[in-house]
Motif scaffolding. Structure first.
Motif, PDB file in Angstrom:
ATOM      1  N   GLN A  63     -20.246  54.194  43.852  1.00 57.29           N
ATOM      2  CA  GLN A  63     -20.509  55.324  42.969  1.00 57.29           C
ATOM      3  C   GLN A  63     -20.735  56.604  43.755  1.00 57.29           C
ATOM      4  O   GLN A  63     -20.373  57.693  43.303  1.00 57.29           O
ATOM      5  CB  GLN A  63     -21.707  55.018  42.061  1.00 57.29           C
ATOM      6  N   LYS A  66     -17.465  58.240  44.287  1.00 56.67           N
ATOM      7  CA  LYS A  66     -17.000  58.926  43.071  1.00 56.67           C
ATOM      8  C   LYS A  66     -17.722  60.278  42.898  1.00 56.67           C
ATOM      9  O   LYS A  66     -17.102  61.277  42.518  1.00 56.67           O
ATOM     10  CB  LYS A  66     -17.241  58.045  41.843  1.00 56.67           C
ATOM     11  N   ASP A 216     -15.260  52.693  36.894  1.00 57.70           N
ATOM     12  CA  ASP A 216     -15.087  53.897  36.071  1.00 57.70           C
ATOM     13  C   ASP A 216     -16.074  53.929  34.910  1.00 57.70           C
ATOM     14  O   ASP A 216     -16.583  55.007  34.558  1.00 57.70           O
ATOM     15  CB  ASP A 216     -13.655  53.976  35.544  1.00 57.70           C
ATOM     16  N   GLU A 217     -16.353  52.774  34.329  1.00 60.20           N
ATOM     17  CA  GLU A 217     -17.323  52.727  33.225  1.00 60.20           C
ATOM     18  C   GLU A 217     -18.708  53.144  33.704  1.00 60.20           C
ATOM     19  O   GLU A 217     -19.416  53.893  33.018  1.00 60.20           O
ATOM     20  CB  GLU A 217     -17.379  51.313  32.639  1.00 60.20           C
ATOM     21  N   PHE A 219     -19.356  55.021  36.334  1.00 63.85           N
ATOM     22  CA  PHE A 219     -19.343  56.431  36.719  1.00 63.85           C
ATOM     23  C   PHE A 219     -19.461  57.350  35.502  1.00 63.85           C
ATOM     24  O   PHE A 219     -20.045  58.437  35.604  1.00 63.85           O
ATOM     25  CB  PHE A 219     -18.076  56.776  37.498  1.00 63.85           C
ATOM     26  N   GLU A 220     -18.946  56.930  34.365  1.00 63.16           N
ATOM     27  CA  GLU A 220     -19.077  57.748  33.154  1.00 63.16           C
ATOM     28  C   GLU A 220     -20.526  57.870  32.713  1.00 63.16           C
ATOM     29  O   GLU A 220     -20.876  58.791  31.972  1.00 63.16           O
ATOM     30  CB  GLU A 220     -18.205  57.189  32.036  1.00 63.16           C
ATOM     31  N   LYS A 221     -21.376  56.948  33.154  1.00 60.83           N
ATOM     32  CA  LYS A 221     -22.817  57.059  32.885  1.00 60.83           C
ATOM     33  C   LYS A 221     -23.486  57.991  33.884  1.00 60.83           C
ATOM     34  O   LYS A 221     -24.533  58.570  33.605  1.00 60.83           O
ATOM     35  CB  LYS A 221     -23.467  55.669  32.957  1.00 60.83           C
ATOM     36  N   ARG A 223     -21.737  60.641  35.480  1.00 63.83           N
ATOM     37  CA  ARG A 223     -21.147  61.979  35.412  1.00 63.83           C
ATOM     38  C   ARG A 223     -22.008  63.012  34.682  1.00 63.83           C
ATOM     39  O   ARG A 223     -22.177  64.148  35.198  1.00 63.83           O
ATOM     40  CB  ARG A 223     -19.767  61.897  34.750  1.00 63.83           C
ATOM     41  N   PRO A 224     -22.585  62.687  33.515  1.00 69.74           N
ATOM     42  CA  PRO A 224     -23.362  63.714  32.808  1.00 69.74           C
ATOM     43  C   PRO A 224     -24.572  64.237  33.587  1.00 69.74           C
ATOM     44  O   PRO A 224     -25.003  65.374  33.372  1.00 69.74           O
ATOM     45  CB  PRO A 224     -23.820  62.983  31.526  1.00 69.74           C
ATOM     46  N   ALA A 227     -23.090  66.936  35.776  1.00 69.78           N
ATOM     47  CA  ALA A 227     -22.171  67.861  35.101  1.00 69.78           C
ATOM     48  C   ALA A 227     -22.580  69.333  35.269  1.00 69.78           C
ATOM     49  O   ALA A 227     -21.704  70.194  35.434  1.00 69.78           O
ATOM     50  CB  ALA A 227     -22.048  67.505  33.628  1.00 69.78           C
TER      51      ALA A 227
END
Length: 231
Positions: A63, A66, A216-217, A219-221, A223-224, A227
């Motif tokens: 992570q 990423k 990827d799943e 990382f979507e947690k 990313r915010p 952001a």
């Protein structure tokens, strides 16, 4: 900007840590103080530090890669720095190697000195410090030496069975990628890491990430959280 640390040759004696009661009540305390607060606005005049915590195999390094790609951080892996020191053949390296093989934590000031040197050599001001601090002693040594707390703390929460499976499957040839050492590392994580996690929860800096799923799943947690740095 950075204060140089003193000689650490006298710090390689193993001190017994107070055992931490990792029970249901501990988890409730941590849950109570878990923060979803916004991250502070970084300033190029001072380092913006993110600690990345989680057990062995929780996906911290993956992570971090990423986050580096998406948000321009410099990744500082405490484990990689220690392994680099081992490979260098230095006097510290042999002691670090034996410490890691025993599943123990390398003396705090040694790891902090390596992290500090890595940060000083970078032109970046945004850092991901991966796998550190691993104990309250680590945390205090970093904050006293660097003179600041982290801005953000990520905790990758992953079931023990999943972490063991991931470590055994990655087959990177690391000295600590074997079942006996993994078990010792998990025991030490349970004993020493939770006080650190609780501390940063209470400080409003902790972000807990469910570390189960695809890269990827997960990382979507993540990313915010970062952001705002894209703005």
């Amino acid at each position: 900007m950075w204060r140089r640390v003193a000689s650490v040759s006298h710090l390689f004696s193993h001190s017994k840590s107070t055992k931490f009661n990792q029970g249901a009540s501990t988890f409730k305390i941590w849950e109570t103080f878990t923060s979803e607060s916004e991250i502070p606005t970084p300033s190029k005049g001072s380092p913006f530090v993110t600690f990345v915590l989680g057990g062995p195999g929780s996906g911290k390094g993956t992570q971090c890669a990423k986050i580096v790609e998406a948000f321009g951080f410099t990744h500082v892996s405490a484990g990689d720095l220690l392994r680099r020191e081992i490979a260098s053949g230095s006097a510290y390296g042999s002691v670090i190697l034996s410490t890691i093989r025993e599943g123990k934590i390398v003396p705090s000031q040694v790891t902090v000195e390596l992290i500090q040197k890595e940060m000083e050599s970078s032109d970046n001001y945004k850092f991901l410090i991966d796998g550190f601090p691993r104990s309250e002693e680590n945390r205090k040594a970093f904050e006293q030496t660097i003179g600041a707390e982290p801005d953000v703390v990520l905790f990758f929460d992953c079931p023990e069975q999943e972490m063991v499976k991931r470590v055994l499957n990655r087959n990177q040839g690391r000295v600590d990628d074997n079942i006996d050492t993994i078990k010792k590392r998990l025991e030490i994580f349970d004993e020493l890491n939770w006080p650190v996690i609780n501390y940063y929860s209470q400080r409003g800096k902790l972000h807990k990430i469910n570390a189960v799923g695809t890269v990827d799943e997960i990382f979507e947690k993540v990313r915010p959280i970062f952001a705002p740095l894209s703005k």
